[in-house]
Design an enzyme around this catalytic site. Structure first.
Site, PDB file in Angstrom:
ATOM      1  N   ALA A 159      28.399 -14.878   6.268  1.00  0.00           N
ATOM      2  CA  ALA A 159      28.158 -14.832   5.045  1.00  0.00           C
ATOM      3  C   ALA A 159      27.981 -13.675   4.041  1.00  0.00           C
ATOM      4  O   ALA A 159      28.412 -13.511   3.181  1.00  0.00           O
ATOM      5  CB  ALA A 159      27.401 -16.144   4.931  1.00  0.00           C
ATOM      6  N   TYR A 183      27.977 -16.511  -2.601  1.00  0.00           N
ATOM      7  CA  TYR A 183      26.962 -16.790  -3.470  1.00  0.00           C
ATOM      8  C   TYR A 183      26.749 -15.565  -3.879  1.00  0.00           C
ATOM      9  O   TYR A 183      26.873 -14.446  -3.619  1.00  0.00           O
ATOM     10  CB  TYR A 183      26.446 -17.436  -2.133  1.00  0.00           C
ATOM     11  CG  TYR A 183      24.751 -17.398  -2.463  1.00  0.00           C
ATOM     12  CD1 TYR A 183      24.417 -18.713  -4.117  1.00  0.00           C
ATOM     13  CD2 TYR A 183      23.486 -16.918  -3.098  1.00  0.00           C
ATOM     14  CE1 TYR A 183      22.866 -19.153  -3.971  1.00  0.00           C
ATOM     15  CE2 TYR A 183      22.114 -17.314  -3.905  1.00  0.00           C
ATOM     16  CZ  TYR A 183      21.685 -18.003  -4.102  1.00  0.00           C
ATOM     17  OH  TYR A 183      20.604 -18.232  -4.828  1.00  0.00           O
ATOM     18  N   GLY A 185      24.781 -13.413  -4.587  1.00  0.00           N
ATOM     19  CA  GLY A 185      23.668 -12.217  -4.625  1.00  0.00           C
ATOM     20  C   GLY A 185      24.731 -11.613  -2.846  1.00  0.00           C
ATOM     21  O   GLY A 185      24.202 -11.133  -2.107  1.00  0.00           O
ATOM     22  N   LYS A 186      25.966 -12.742  -2.528  1.00  0.00           N
ATOM     23  CA  LYS A 186      26.473 -11.923  -1.364  1.00  0.00           C
ATOM     24  C   LYS A 186      26.904 -10.817  -1.629  1.00  0.00           C
ATOM     25  O   LYS A 186      27.648 -10.504  -2.843  1.00  0.00           O
ATOM     26  CB  LYS A 186      26.856 -13.516  -0.925  1.00  0.00           C
ATOM     27  CG  LYS A 186      26.586 -14.351  -0.700  1.00  0.00           C
ATOM     28  CD  LYS A 186      26.428 -13.839   1.385  1.00  0.00           C
ATOM     29  CE  LYS A 186      24.905 -15.162   1.653  1.00  0.00           C
ATOM     30  NZ  LYS A 186      24.472 -16.280   1.602  1.00  0.00           N
ATOM     31  N   ASN A 187      27.990 -10.353  -0.500  1.00  0.00           N
ATOM     32  CA  ASN A 187      28.589  -8.746  -1.246  1.00  0.00           C
ATOM     33  C   ASN A 187      29.268  -9.303  -2.022  1.00  0.00           C
ATOM     34  O   ASN A 187      29.539  -8.130  -3.307  1.00  0.00           O
ATOM     35  CB  ASN A 187      28.751  -8.302   0.140  1.00  0.00           C
ATOM     36  CG  ASN A 187      27.876  -7.344   1.176  1.00  0.00           C
ATOM     37  OD1 ASN A 187      26.458  -8.066   0.749  1.00  0.00           O
ATOM     38  ND2 ASN A 187      27.866  -6.680   2.029  1.00  0.00           N
TER      39      ASN A 187
END
Ligand SMILES: *Cc1c(COP(=O)(O)O)cnc(C)c1O
Length: 365
Positions: A159, A183, A185-187
């Site tokens: 994740a 999500y 805010g993930k990379n």
């Protein structure tokens, strides 16, 4: 100066047209669930991950859950997980009714310690779940070696580490089935919840595609008790628009981390991140540690600098897992990390001046 923990502004500005065009295309197509956009993104993300198959799902937690479910992991099986991870890794194991076996991390990399994994393997162990925490690849050579020796599955929790590598091989391509999260805010972030499973096994891929869609391959014919965990067409199209930028965003994250390394060097009591030999780090988070973490965080907040703690309470001390009856000091390294870690502001497009400002505030403290 005010510095948020995370800003989407530079990223959103650079891809505004592409993302809004993608949204318009899906809107106009009048097909909103499991269509061409999902198929296209799955193919693109499989290629990006050096995996043969990708199955889009509703979120990262579902990806991990369905991966374990598809591998037939069940009650009585033991699954090795890090003692210091986001609770999602543990929840996926709970969902299939298996036994959670936490293993302590390496205190320098914060990733699963292969020696600890070896010591935790029993005749009931079925799966090792390495989490590429904060964006750094785990020591996958030793973990895969252990899995092969003991005939175990590996399910990577990828994740936080899209695009990271170990010895040049992408995370998400090692395990039998691996979960990732998009999500926001993930990379690689969607504009809402989204996730995916990557695998090299075509039979497993078909089973996973069935499980995520009501256990059905053909509409209204249900082969197994499945789930509704589909990736939206809209999110898939947005992810396809963003994926071509991911490597450049990773390069920027690594540059920002290098600036932090430079400007924070030599401050007593501030422990900087360490990358293991062979591993790459895509800096989902830049995490430092300090014995006076809470006071440091308060000091930065007062200077207008946003920080977060990943994570303040290790899973074994969460109320949700009170029934497992772990001793409070059962996992001292997880506890030590939870008590001392602090994630500094980092986002693609953050400037050197902003990094200098944060670093100077830490040095002044
Ligand atoms: C974000 C995250 C997840 C879960 O992803 P969701 O899409 O929020 O369900 C799982 N594991 C780790 C390590 C994460 O950071």
């Amino acid at each position: 100066m005010k510095i948020p923990f995370l800003s989407f502004s530079p990223q959103n500005t650079s891809i505004r047209t592409q993302v809004l065009d993608a949204v318009a295309r899906v809107f106009d197509s009048q097909w909103y669930v499991l269509g061409e956009s999902v198929k296209t993104f799955e193919a693109e993300y499989a290629t990006y991950s050096d995996a043969r198959h990708c199955i889009g799902v509703a979120n990262g937690l579902d990806a991990l859950h369905l991966a374990l479910k598809a591998l037939g992991v069940k009650e009585g099986d033991e699954v090795i997980v890090p003692s210091n991870t986001y609770i999602a890794t543990w929840l996926a194991v709970s969902y299939v009714g298996a036994t959670i076996v936490p293993v302590e991390p390496n205190i320098h990399t914060y990733n699963l310690d292969p020696a600890g994994v070896a010591a935790a393997i029993t005749p009931r162990t079925r799966v090792i779940m390495p989490v590429h925490l904060y964006g750094q690849a785990c020591e996958m050579d030793r973990i895969m070696e252990l899995a092969q020796q003991h005939e175990l599955h590996v399910v990577e929790d990828n994740a936080q580490a899209q695009g990271a590598t170990f010895n040049g091989k992408k995370t998400g391509s090692f395990g039998s089935a691996n979960g990732t999260s998009f999500y926001p805010g993930k990379n690689l972030g969607a504009l809402g919840d989204a996730g995916a499973i990557t695998t090299n096994d075509p039979a497993l891929a078909l089973h996973l595609a069935t499980l995520r869609n009501y256990g059905s391959q053909r509409k209204y014919y249900n082969e197994v008790i499945g789930y509704n965990s589909r990736l939206d067409e809209l999110q898939a199209a947005i992810l396809s628009a963003k994926l071509p930028y991911l490597d450049e965003w990773t390069r920027q994250r690594q540059q920002i981390a290098a600036w932090y390394d430079q400007y924070l060097a030599g401050i007593p009591d501030v422990v900087l991140p360490v990358t293991a030999a062979g591993a790459s780090h895509v800096y989902h988070l830049y995490v430092v540690r300090s014995p006076r973490r809470d006071a440091l965080q308060a000091h930065l907040t007062a200077q207008g600098i946003g920080t977060l703690i990943h994570y303040p309470i290790p899973p074994h001390l969460q109320q949700a897992y009170a029934a497992l009856d772990f001793k409070p000091d059962a996992f001292p390294l997880a506890q030590e990390i939870a008590a001392t870690c602090l994630s500094l502001p980092l986002w693609p497009g953050m400037t050197e001046e902003e990094v200098q400002y944060v670093s100077a505030a830490i040095r002044a403290f």
